[in-house]
Design a protein around this motif. Structure first.
Motif, PDB file in Angstrom:
ATOM      1  N   THR A  54       0.654  -0.957   0.208  1.00 33.16           N
ATOM      2  CA  THR A  54      -0.049  -0.304  -0.234  1.00 33.16           C
ATOM      3  C   THR A  54       1.322   1.326  -0.069  1.00 33.16           C
ATOM      4  N   SER A  55       2.195   1.228   0.932  1.00 37.58           N
ATOM      5  CA  SER A  55       3.149   2.549   0.534  1.00 37.58           C
ATOM      6  C   SER A  55       3.614   2.358  -0.239  1.00 37.58           C
ATOM      7  N   PRO A  56       3.996   3.839  -1.155  1.00 36.81           N
ATOM      8  CA  PRO A  56       4.736   3.912  -2.704  1.00 36.81           C
ATOM      9  C   PRO A  56       5.966   4.088  -1.741  1.00 36.81           C
ATOM     10  N   ASP A  57       6.139   4.247  -0.579  1.00 42.89           N
ATOM     11  CA  ASP A  57       7.645   4.344  -0.550  1.00 42.89           C
ATOM     12  C   ASP A  57       8.262   3.234   0.140  1.00 42.89           C
ATOM     13  N   TYR A  58       7.269   2.200   1.057  1.00 43.15           N
ATOM     14  CA  TYR A  58       8.008   0.681   1.274  1.00 43.15           C
ATOM     15  C   TYR A  58       6.840  -0.302  -0.050  1.00 43.15           C
ATOM     16  N   THR A  59       7.941  -0.650  -0.858  1.00 44.48           N
ATOM     17  CA  THR A  59       7.182  -2.195  -1.625  1.00 44.48           C
ATOM     18  C   THR A  59       7.845  -3.104  -1.394  1.00 44.48           C
ATOM     19  N   ASN A  60       7.190  -4.122  -2.499  1.00 47.78           N
ATOM     20  CA  ASN A  60       7.455  -5.335  -2.098  1.00 47.78           C
ATOM     21  C   ASN A  60       9.481  -6.144  -2.079  1.00 47.78           C
ATOM     22  N   TRP A  61      10.368  -4.565  -2.732  1.00 52.59           N
ATOM     23  CA  TRP A  61      11.026  -4.869  -2.673  1.00 52.59           C
ATOM     24  C   TRP A  61      11.833  -4.719  -1.218  1.00 52.59           C
ATOM     25  N   GLU A  62      11.235  -3.633  -0.480  1.00 49.59           N
ATOM     26  CA  GLU A  62      11.703  -3.782   0.780  1.00 49.59           C
ATOM     27  C   GLU A  62      11.796  -4.652   1.846  1.00 49.59           C
ATOM     28  N   LEU A  63      10.462  -4.929   1.280  1.00 55.87           N
ATOM     29  CA  LEU A  63       9.343  -5.255   2.507  1.00 55.87           C
ATOM     30  C   LEU A  63      10.406  -7.501   2.190  1.00 55.87           C
ATOM     31  N   SER A  64      10.646  -7.540   0.999  1.00 60.98           N
ATOM     32  CA  SER A  64      11.190  -8.376   0.677  1.00 60.98           C
ATOM     33  C   SER A  64      12.527  -8.863   1.254  1.00 60.98           C
ATOM     34  N   SER A  65      13.669  -7.865   1.718  1.00 65.94           N
ATOM     35  CA  SER A  65      15.339  -7.934   1.867  1.00 65.94           C
ATOM     36  C   SER A  65      14.969  -7.179   3.906  1.00 65.94           C
ATOM     37  N   ASP A  66      13.803  -7.224   4.449  1.00 64.22           N
ATOM     38  CA  ASP A  66      13.850  -6.793   5.303  1.00 64.22           C
ATOM     39  C   ASP A  66      13.252  -8.339   6.085  1.00 64.22           C
ATOM     40  N   ARG A  67      12.435  -9.374   5.007  1.00 59.87           N
ATOM     41  CA  ARG A  67      12.702 -10.537   5.690  1.00 59.87           C
ATOM     42  C   ARG A  67      13.768 -11.491   5.923  1.00 59.87           C
ATOM     43  N   ALA A  68      14.530 -11.269   4.610  1.00 59.57           N
ATOM     44  CA  ALA A  68      15.332 -11.623   4.508  1.00 59.57           C
ATOM     45  C   ALA A  68      16.045 -11.705   5.646  1.00 59.57           C
ATOM     46  N   ASN A  69      16.378 -10.405   5.417  1.00 56.88           N
ATOM     47  CA  ASN A  69      17.479 -10.386   6.927  1.00 56.88           C
ATOM     48  C   ASN A  69      16.404 -10.383   8.432  1.00 56.88           C
ATOM     49  N   ALA A  70      15.609 -11.072   8.493  1.00 60.87           N
ATOM     50  CA  ALA A  70      15.213 -11.096   9.848  1.00 60.87           C
ATOM     51  C   ALA A  70      15.244 -12.614   9.902  1.00 60.87           C
ATOM     52  N   ALA A  71      14.668 -13.169   8.690  1.00 60.37           N
ATOM     53  CA  ALA A  71      15.626 -14.508   8.799  1.00 60.37           C
ATOM     54  C   ALA A  71      16.799 -15.198   8.953  1.00 60.37           C
ATOM     55  N   ARG A  72      18.204 -14.373   8.507  1.00 55.47           N
ATOM     56  CA  ARG A  72      19.416 -13.961   8.327  1.00 55.47           C
ATOM     57  C   ARG A  72      19.728 -14.187  10.616  1.00 55.47           C
ATOM     58  N   ARG A  73      19.483 -13.107  11.316  1.00 52.98           N
ATOM     59  CA  ARG A  73      19.189 -12.683  12.554  1.00 52.98           C
ATOM     60  C   ARG A  73      18.464 -14.247  12.976  1.00 52.98           C
ATOM     61  N   ALA A  74      17.336 -14.907  12.439  1.00 55.25           N
ATOM     62  CA  ALA A  74      17.123 -16.164  13.549  1.00 55.25           C
ATOM     63  C   ALA A  74      17.930 -17.089  12.925  1.00 55.25           C
ATOM     64  N   LEU A  75      17.987 -17.459  11.816  1.00 53.34           N
ATOM     65  CA  LEU A  75      19.808 -18.415  11.410  1.00 53.34           C
ATOM     66  C   LEU A  75      21.154 -18.223  12.273  1.00 53.34           C
ATOM     67  N   ILE A  76      21.403 -16.735  12.723  1.00 58.22           N
ATOM     68  CA  ILE A  76      22.161 -16.846  13.994  1.00 58.22           C
ATOM     69  C   ILE A  76      21.988 -17.375  15.090  1.00 58.22           C
ATOM     70  N   ASP A  77      20.759 -17.105  15.404  1.00 58.20           N
ATOM     71  CA  ASP A  77      20.409 -17.227  17.225  1.00 58.20           C
ATOM     72  C   ASP A  77      19.804 -18.578  16.836  1.00 58.20           C
ATOM     73  N   GLY A  78      19.780 -19.513  16.209  1.00 54.62           N
ATOM     74  CA  GLY A  78      20.125 -21.022  16.339  1.00 54.62           C
ATOM     75  C   GLY A  78      21.267 -21.429  16.259  1.00 54.62           C
ATOM     76  N   GLY A  79      21.972 -20.837  15.741  1.00 53.78           N
ATOM     77  CA  GLY A  79      23.619 -21.346  15.960  1.00 53.78           C
ATOM     78  C   GLY A  79      24.603 -20.862  14.381  1.00 53.78           C
ATOM     79  N   MET A  80      23.586 -20.755  13.362  1.00 55.11           N
ATOM     80  CA  MET A  80      24.764 -20.721  12.369  1.00 55.11           C
ATOM     81  C   MET A  80      25.180 -19.189  12.402  1.00 55.11           C
ATOM     82  N   ALA A  81      27.646 -19.906  11.990  1.00 57.96           N
ATOM     83  CA  ALA A  81      27.725 -18.343  12.255  1.00 57.96           C
ATOM     84  C   ALA A  81      27.665 -17.143  11.770  1.00 57.96           C
ATOM     85  N   GLU A  82      28.065 -15.858  11.832  1.00 54.33           N
ATOM     86  CA  GLU A  82      27.521 -14.490  11.538  1.00 54.33           C
ATOM     87  C   GLU A  82      28.470 -14.471   9.921  1.00 54.33           C
TER      88      GLU A  82
END
Length: 287
Positions: free
Chosen positions: A207-235
């Protein structure tokens, strides 16, 4: 009372065992055994075919593959040695100028590829076993896809209609998705290979012109990165974070389907990682 009337009736109970030799658990055990035996015989071959400096170099490579990235002084070799003119991931020269006697540089590189393939296959089997049997992962079998792609071992976590990974239109992981990624991170930590994490959305416009699916997909990938590291994967294992928006749907015929919302994690083969990092080095050098 007659003797016959005193006899107790004999009751025969038949025990029907389910599964038996028709179960599939033995296949996983056999695959693990075969992988372990192959790794064991490769180890024996290495010990027999190399000297102490070569074994030390190989050990260093598998402990920290980043030392063997293109351009590293440890691996810079003269043109013509190995395969092609570019530095090879296990071509010894440059910094300490080892001259292999038992194995050629090409043989060492082939050996590294074999060991890397065996390592990724063992990881694939472990992941598949966990998806089938783990209390944390088994309930989400339909949302976990594991396959082998040219870049390495790919793990995809996809949305279902009534079981999303994130809050609607948000990069906040839901508890069950964070638990899944934590389990996967603990398994990826067992290998030294770098990972590429990609976020995907469906084609529903944001809905927001300043926040599109491109930003959302990137932010979700970063959220996944943090969860993987919390699980034990090395940064240090994070090689690449990418947000592709809705540009690469899993269901091209239905771009708004829930399955198009997904996180893709590729545990990169060493060849793929070398090629990716080499290309990035070349791009930086030409700017």
């Amino acid at each position: 009372m007659s003797l016959e009337s005193k006899r107790q009736p004999i009751i025969v109970r038949k025990v029907i065992r389910k599964g038996g030799h028709h179960g599939g658990a033995w296949k996983i055990a056999y695959a693990d055994f075969a992988t372990a035996m192959m790794a064991f015989f490769l180890l024996l071959w290495i010990l027999n075919a190399t000297d102490d400096p070569q074994r030390a170099a190989i050990a260093s490579y598998f402990q920290d593959p980043t030392l063997f990235e293109p351009g590293s002084p440890v691996l810079t070799v003269p043109a013509g040695e190995g395969t092609g003119n570019a530095p090879s991931i296990i071509d010894f020269g440059g910094g300490f100028a080892i001259q292999p006697e038992g194995m050629t540089p090409a043989q060492l590189q082939a050996l590294a590829r074999q060991l890397d393939a065996a390592r990724l296959e063992a990881l694939r089997l472990s992941l598949q076993e966990a998806i089938d049997d783990s209390a944390a992962l088994a309930p989400y079998q339909e949302q976990l896809l594991v396959d082998v792609v040219p870049e390495g071992l790919r793990i995809q976590i996809i949305d279902r209609e009534n079981r999303p990974m994130f809050d609607l239109g948000s990069a906040r992981l839901l508890p069950h998705a964070a638990a899944i990624l934590g389990e996967i991170g603990a398994m990826i930590e067992t290998v030294p290979n770098p990972t590429a994490i990609t976020g995907h959305t469906d084609a529903r416009p944001y809905t927001s012109p300043d926040y599109t699916n491109w930003e959302l997909s990137s932010d979700r990938a970063n959220a996944a990165r943090r969860a993987l590291i919390d699980g034990g994967m090395a940064e240090s294992q994070v090689g690449r974070i990418v947000g592709l928006g809705s540009s690469a749907p899993l269901e091209p015929d239905d771009p708004k389907a829930p399955v198009n919302r997904r996180i893709s994690i590729v545990v990169m083969s060493l060849d793929a990682a070398e090629a990716a990092f080499e290309n990035e080095t070349l791009e930086i050098g030409t700017e």
